[in-house]
Design an enzyme around this catalytic site. Sequence first.
Site, mmCIF file in Angstrom:
data_model
loop_
_atom_site.group_PDB
_atom_site.id
_atom_site.type_symbol
_atom_site.label_atom_id
_atom_site.label_comp_id
_atom_site.label_asym_id
_atom_site.label_seq_id
_atom_site.Cartn_x
_atom_site.Cartn_y
_atom_site.Cartn_z
ATOM 1 C CB CYS A 1 -2.297 -0.900 5.619
ATOM 2 S SG CYS A 1 -4.054 -0.505 5.390
ATOM 3 C CB CYS B 1 -3.563 2.396 6.548
ATOM 4 S SG CYS B 1 -4.536 0.977 7.061
ATOM 5 C CG ASP B 2 0.246 3.711 6.040
ATOM 6 O OD1 ASP B 2 -0.485 4.348 6.828
ATOM 7 O OD2 ASP B 2 0.926 2.729 6.392
#
Length: 310
Positions: A136, A139-140
């Site tokens: 992701c 997300c990261d």
Amino acid sequence: MTMQNIYDVAIIGGGPAGCTAALYAARAGLRAVQLDKLAGGGQMADTPLIENYPGFPEGIDGFDLGQRMRQGAERAGAEFRSSELLKAELAGPVKKLTTDADVIEARCVVIATGAVPRPLGLEGETALRGRGVSYCAACDGMLYRGKTVAVVGGGNTAVGDALHLAKLCAKVYLIHRRDALRAAPVYLKALADAGVEILWNRRPDALLQKPEGGVRGIRLADTRTGALEEVACDGVFAAIGRLPDTELFRGEVQCDSAGYIQADETTCTNLPGVFAAGDCRAKALRQVVTATADGAVAIHFAQEYLAEQA
């Protein structure tokens, strides 16, 4: 079972959609039970740092966030069971869920079983998740600011991830096994303008690890010649699709060709009293915040359904 022993709503899944549904159901005075075969938290439990969920300016560990969501639902009065679902019978006014422990009956069901990223299938991949391997970019991505990363895939998701990471990272490679992207042609110019380097006709062959752990690069195989090469990078983002956890329901609930449950923004499926929330639902964006929204919406329409049946 008598009607007194039948739950108003059974929620399948312990991720953000399931926990939110359990919270909203309990606060609405519904007799609710949530089933989860794991410790809770869903996919986010495997994410060491979530930085895009509102209310946590410094970010929060995904497992911790999952536990907080569950505790909130329990405090509101929701019942949790650590059980694995074996069979679901969803037609009719009373739904029957057979687990590895017992049989649960409910007047309506929220399916919130999520979806998992399709893995690259490389040795050591599971151990490196969150330590150089990610699924992701939203997300990261911030964890790799100023670093070099590789994105594997050739569809719209992979290209979108590469463009997102190009705003953060010093260098981005896009690895694709063919000589043309599956993504829309307009993306090619966007990738060039963003400085993304595309490595055509390559497939991942191995993850290269640092002695102390973590990723130091990826080994690629030429899909035409078989020749191997190593690309140095700090992180590898897999964007080769996802696998919805909907196998048990496909005989009754309508799903699309990829297995995602077909339910619009009401979360209502083709079966009365059955709702789909979170990543298992066919939708444009799969994030923690959209999953929690689905959980709340599902209970809103579950209440409407129950009121109509009274």
